[in-house]
Every structure is written in structure tokens, then in C-alpha cells.
Design a protein around this motif. Sequence first.
Motif, PDB file in Angstrom:
ATOM      1  N   TYR A 113      36.891  25.635  22.331  1.00 53.17           N
ATOM      2  CA  TYR A 113      36.783  26.443  23.538  1.00 53.17           C
ATOM      3  C   TYR A 113      38.121  27.062  23.940  1.00 53.17           C
ATOM      4  O   TYR A 113      38.182  28.190  24.415  1.00 53.17           O
ATOM      5  CB  TYR A 113      36.229  25.618  24.705  1.00 53.17           C
ATOM      6  CG  TYR A 113      35.762  26.499  25.821  1.00 53.17           C
ATOM      7  CD1 TYR A 113      34.459  26.960  25.859  1.00 53.17           C
ATOM      8  CD2 TYR A 113      36.643  26.951  26.802  1.00 53.17           C
ATOM      9  CE1 TYR A 113      34.025  27.824  26.846  1.00 53.17           C
ATOM     10  CE2 TYR A 113      36.227  27.816  27.796  1.00 53.17           C
ATOM     11  CZ  TYR A 113      34.922  28.248  27.811  1.00 53.17           C
ATOM     12  OH  TYR A 113      34.505  29.123  28.777  1.00 53.17           O
ATOM     13  N   HIS A 158      39.236  30.688  23.643  1.00 54.74           N
ATOM     14  CA  HIS A 158      38.829  31.734  24.588  1.00 54.74           C
ATOM     15  C   HIS A 158      39.894  31.987  25.674  1.00 54.74           C
ATOM     16  O   HIS A 158      40.409  33.107  25.767  1.00 54.74           O
ATOM     17  CB  HIS A 158      37.461  31.396  25.177  1.00 54.74           C
ATOM     18  CG  HIS A 158      37.081  32.209  26.365  1.00 54.74           C
ATOM     19  ND1 HIS A 158      36.878  33.579  26.289  1.00 54.74           N
ATOM     20  CD2 HIS A 158      36.882  31.877  27.666  1.00 54.74           C
ATOM     21  CE1 HIS A 158      36.572  34.034  27.498  1.00 54.74           C
ATOM     22  NE2 HIS A 158      36.564  33.020  28.348  1.00 54.74           N
ATOM     23  N   HIS A 166      41.613  29.863  33.563  1.00 55.88           N
ATOM     24  CA  HIS A 166      40.522  30.496  34.304  1.00 55.88           C
ATOM     25  C   HIS A 166      39.173  29.795  34.199  1.00 55.88           C
ATOM     26  O   HIS A 166      38.333  29.935  35.079  1.00 55.88           O
ATOM     27  CB  HIS A 166      40.390  31.984  33.933  1.00 55.88           C
ATOM     28  CG  HIS A 166      39.579  32.248  32.700  1.00 55.88           C
ATOM     29  ND1 HIS A 166      40.133  32.299  31.447  1.00 55.88           N
ATOM     30  CD2 HIS A 166      38.254  32.461  32.527  1.00 55.88           C
ATOM     31  CE1 HIS A 166      39.185  32.545  30.561  1.00 55.88           C
ATOM     32  NE2 HIS A 166      38.033  32.641  31.177  1.00 55.88           N
ATOM     33  N   ASP A 167      38.950  29.024  33.136  1.00 54.14           N
ATOM     34  CA  ASP A 167      37.654  28.351  32.999  1.00 54.14           C
ATOM     35  C   ASP A 167      37.717  26.853  33.268  1.00 54.14           C
ATOM     36  O   ASP A 167      36.727  26.153  33.069  1.00 54.14           O
ATOM     37  CB  ASP A 167      37.085  28.591  31.592  1.00 54.14           C
ATOM     38  CG  ASP A 167      36.284  29.881  31.526  1.00 54.14           C
ATOM     39  OD1 ASP A 167      35.763  30.320  32.569  1.00 54.14           O
ATOM     40  OD2 ASP A 167      36.170  30.461  30.423  1.00 54.14           O
ATOM     41  N   ASP A 192      38.472  38.626  30.346  1.00 55.99           N
ATOM     42  CA  ASP A 192      37.516  37.551  30.056  1.00 55.99           C
ATOM     43  C   ASP A 192      36.236  38.169  29.486  1.00 55.99           C
ATOM     44  O   ASP A 192      35.712  37.752  28.464  1.00 55.99           O
ATOM     45  CB  ASP A 192      37.237  36.794  31.371  1.00 55.99           C
ATOM     46  CG  ASP A 192      36.187  35.715  31.227  1.00 55.99           C
ATOM     47  OD1 ASP A 192      36.215  34.988  30.209  1.00 55.99           O
ATOM     48  OD2 ASP A 192      35.347  35.571  32.140  1.00 55.99           O
ATOM     49  N   ASN A 240      34.511  37.969  25.780  1.00 53.92           N
ATOM     50  CA  ASN A 240      33.123  37.520  25.640  1.00 53.92           C
ATOM     51  C   ASN A 240      32.265  38.564  24.924  1.00 53.92           C
ATOM     52  O   ASN A 240      31.380  38.220  24.158  1.00 53.92           O
ATOM     53  CB  ASN A 240      32.520  37.188  27.004  1.00 53.92           C
ATOM     54  CG  ASN A 240      33.036  35.857  27.536  1.00 53.92           C
ATOM     55  OD1 ASN A 240      33.463  35.001  26.757  1.00 53.92           O
ATOM     56  ND2 ASN A 240      33.016  35.679  28.840  1.00 53.92           N
TER      57      ASN A 240
HETATM   58 MN    MN Z   1      35.928  32.768  30.500  1.00 48.63          MN
END
Ligand code: MN
Length: 592
Positions: free
Chosen positions: A61, A64, A88-89, A154, A158
Motif C-alpha cells: 500500500y 500509493h 494522507h491515507d 491522489d 488512483n
Molecule cells: Mn489515497
Amino acid sequence: MLAVEKPRKKSYAFKMTTWKEYSKKLDKYGAAKDDRALVERAFYFAQQMHDGQKRHSGEPYINHPVNVSLKVASLGLDAKTIAAALLHDTVEESGMTIKNLEKKFGKEVAFLVSGVTKVDRIKYKGIERTVESIRRMFLAVAKDIRVVIIKLMDRLHNMETLDALPSEQKRLRIARESLDVYASIADRLGMWEIKAKLEDLAFQYVFPEEYKWLKAEVDKKVPERETYLKRVIPVVKKDLAREGLKPLEINARVKHNYSLWKKLSRYDMDWSRIYDLVALRIIVESVEDCYAVLGVIHKHWKPLPGRIKDYIALPKPNGYQSLHTTVFCIDGKMVEFQIRTQDMHREAEFGIAAHWAWEQAGKPASGTPAGAKASKLRHGKFAWVKQLQDWQKQFSKEQTDEEFLESLKIDFFKDRIFVLTPKGDVIDLPEGATPIDFAYHIHSEIGDHAVGAKVNGKMASFSQRLNSGDVVEILTQKSKKPSAEWLEFVKTSVAKSHVRKSVKKELSKTLPVKPKKIEIEITVKDRVGLLKDISAAFSEFRVNIEKVMASQSESNTQPAVNIIFTPKNEAQIEKIKTKLKKIKNVESVRVK
Ligand code: MN
């Protein structure tokens, strides 16, 4: 159905970026070194928080946020924004709290991450709102341009990895959203390269048939054009050199798929009217050089009338600047030239991001693309301030320029806030609105029976002022009634009128009705003792008969008894009527 049925798994590199590699990339993007320690801490912290998590593609992850933060860095943003992009996540995906982030990374980084998190909680699906109001809400919730930029990067990442998402429905929804919301916001912020990238990535998912057709056509036409333009470039270079002009760059740029398709749609799919499928882009030092280059080109090749566009003197409404011309070139073929300065070229790529970096630093950070740009910018910050102003004016007619300049943060929608239901639906309320306003906006039943409110998961008072991005939940209880005190703080007229109505209704139930005389007519077949039975019925309710008149019924010739009395309340009239009807020989009872 859709052409993109199955996830086409790419072979993703499952390697994790090391800090050394990452830091090297930051250097390449010209990121300032002073705050590198903060970025490093965020880098390792994000790695730890996402440890063991995987993306749909199967890769770790952490790849990302690393990718997103590098995109942010490439736009020339500051270390705090880069750190926030790395983190950010961590709230949505790893259960980190904003409070903890604030302790570890400071107020500003935490503020940026919380902005991203709030935007994440907005759901677009199933909301019956115009796309325009969704864009507004997005910006109002984000509150800060840097949050918007992180969200754009972001989304860009994605979209780049969208094919790994197994659900076709989700892919389509995300692509649609990217077109309607994200690309359009990028456009407004002057980030046209980002906009075009988002559009091209979304195109294949949203319009798969059209995309397939266009792609096949482009694959046929572009190489042929490129071969041809390779012959043109040296000739142009030589012509310019003869006039003492040395462009910084000449390259062939292929039109972006989505904008090409939109143009074709406007031109009845007539390819012969598309002159800029592959255009020649000439980048020069100064504005004077732009016009000089145009002169040289026109001297050698005849321009197509009506195709000379001076977007330098008259920029497009979105701020785009360049000189465009279409000429009859080698072999009489048509070629579009786009001539611009490096500043104008960078503008297209960085848009507002560059200006933001400039504003943040207060001075151009030398060596950064943004800094280099800012130092050259002729009209300074005002170009983008004006751009935002124009945009903002479309929304709010009352706001003055002065008010706008007060803050560089997104503050266009001063009079409105956008709060979310626990499901992520958006409720648009006036500023100063409270949980009670929110409740009545969802449904009058919810407002009428509210017993408590939760804001962002915590119990809150009914009078608390809500802010954009707050998640509000109302607890209800059937037996609960609105309180008159609510009228002191509710903001919306909807809530006010409901509370007033309900309070009034409650009062009327307990207050005695004004004494009022009533006359009823009882039609009867006379018999002995009838009148006595009638008066007994009244005394049972402790109501005094004030007057009794024997008459004939008005409707027919039957004998009737008219009685005047004062009931204690409305309900009593009905009760007395029922009682009277039960008396032998009473035919009918009615209120006169
Ligand atoms: Mn994100």
C-alpha cells in the motif's frame, strides 16, 4: 456492456522505495532541503502505518502515498504538503487520529491530512445534486488549495492504477467522478496537464466504445503525421536561426485523446477539420520572441485565414496563453504551430500549484520549477488571484475583492457550509447552522424527535455551530418533542417554522379553549320523559343547559329540541352528541 470488462493486471513492481531513492527524487524535483527531516519522519511513519496493507494490484500500500507525495513534490510544493501527502491515507486506511498526527507532525500537516480525509468522506454516488454544487462542496470541504492538490495527485495515481480495481461498477464510478469533478477542478486551478491526464485516463472507462474507435484512428494517423513533422522541424530550425532566433525547444505534441474526441464531436467527426492532431510546439525565451517566431513562420508559409490566434494578448478564459497558427507547410500540408514562452509552458503544467509554492515561500525558492517560474512571472501572484477571483465571482456576487484577498485559503463560500451524514451524503446549510438545522434538513420527523447529536463521532450540544466537512448524526426518540429554546439558535427557516409549529401544537393541547356557546338540534319522536333523559345526559358531563327551545326541525317537519350550552372543550361536544344519540326516540343530533 463495457469494453473494459476485466482488470488487465499489469505486472506492478512490488518493490518498495527506500528513503535514499525517495530523497534523491525530491532533489530532482527541486524540493527544499531545510525540512527534509520532517519528510523523512513522515516517510517512515507512513511505511509503518501501512505495513502489511496491499493495494488491489497486490503491491504494498505504501507505494500509493509515496507516489502521490512525489507527484506533489514535482509540482514544487513545500515539505509540509509533501509530508501530508505521505500521510494522507493513514486516517482512513490505518485508523490514525488527527490528534496524534498533530502531536507527531505539527498543526499544519495534521490540518492538511484532515482536509484530505474530509474530502474522502464525501460520496458523490446517488447524490441528486448538480455537478457544479459537488465541485463547490469539494472545495469548501478541502478548505485549502494544498489539500485540493494532494487530492488531485491522489486521484491521478488512483486513475493510473484503476485497471487493478476488480469491480467494473467502481471503476466506472471513479472514472466518471474524475471527469466531472477532478478534471474540472484541475482546469479551474490552471493545471491543464493534470486535467488532460485525468480526462484521458477516464475516457476509456466512461466512453469505452468511443475510446476504442478513436484510439484505432489515432494509432493510424499519428505516426504518419510524426514522420512528416520530423521533416518540418529541421527546416523551421534553420529558418529561425537565419533570423537569429534560437528556440529553447521544438517538439511535436500529440493532442490529448479526450479533447480530440470532444473537438471531433463538435466537427461532426470530420478529421479533415482537425489541424492540431499533432502540432509543433515552439518554446522560446520571451514574449517578443514568440511574435518574432510567428513572423518567420508566416514569411515562409502561408497562414490559413482565421486560424491565427493570439492567446498572449487575449488569454483564454482559463488563463491559457500561446500563439497559434495553422500554415500550408511542406508539400502543402496543414500544420498547426503553438508558440509560447517557458513561463507559459510551465503554467500549463503547474497551474496554481506553482503560484501557491511561491506564496508559501514568500520568495522564489531558487532551483525549484516553481521558484524559477515565480521569479520570471511578469504579473506575479495576481494572475492566479485574478483567475480564482473570476471563478469565485461566478458563485458569490456579494463578496468583494478585498474580502477575497484577505485569505489565500479557499474561502469562496463564506456563507455556506457543507456537512455530511454518517453515510457521506452532503447537506448544504447556511453558515452558523446547528445540529437541529441539519436534523430538519434531513427530515422534519428527525428534527421533531431529536434527543441528541453527534458531531464527528462525539456528543455535541444542539446549539453547536457546524463546520464544513463535519459528519453529523442525530439521535431520535419517538416521545421527544421540540423545545421552544431551539428557536434561539436555529439558523434555517425550515427548522424555525417546524419548531414554531410544533411548540404551538403542544401549547394548544394543554391550554383550555375559550368558552363558546353551542347550539345543537335534536330531532325526536316525542315521548314521556324524553326531555329528562336529555338533561341527564348533559349533567353527566357537568355541563349546564342554558336554554331549551322546542321547535320543528329545519330540514323536515319533525319535532326538534334545540339546546344551547357551553362545552368545556371541543372534545366534549362529540362526547355529548354520542350520548344523546343513544337516547330512545332521538333520531339525529347536529351542531347548528
Ligand atoms: Mn489515497
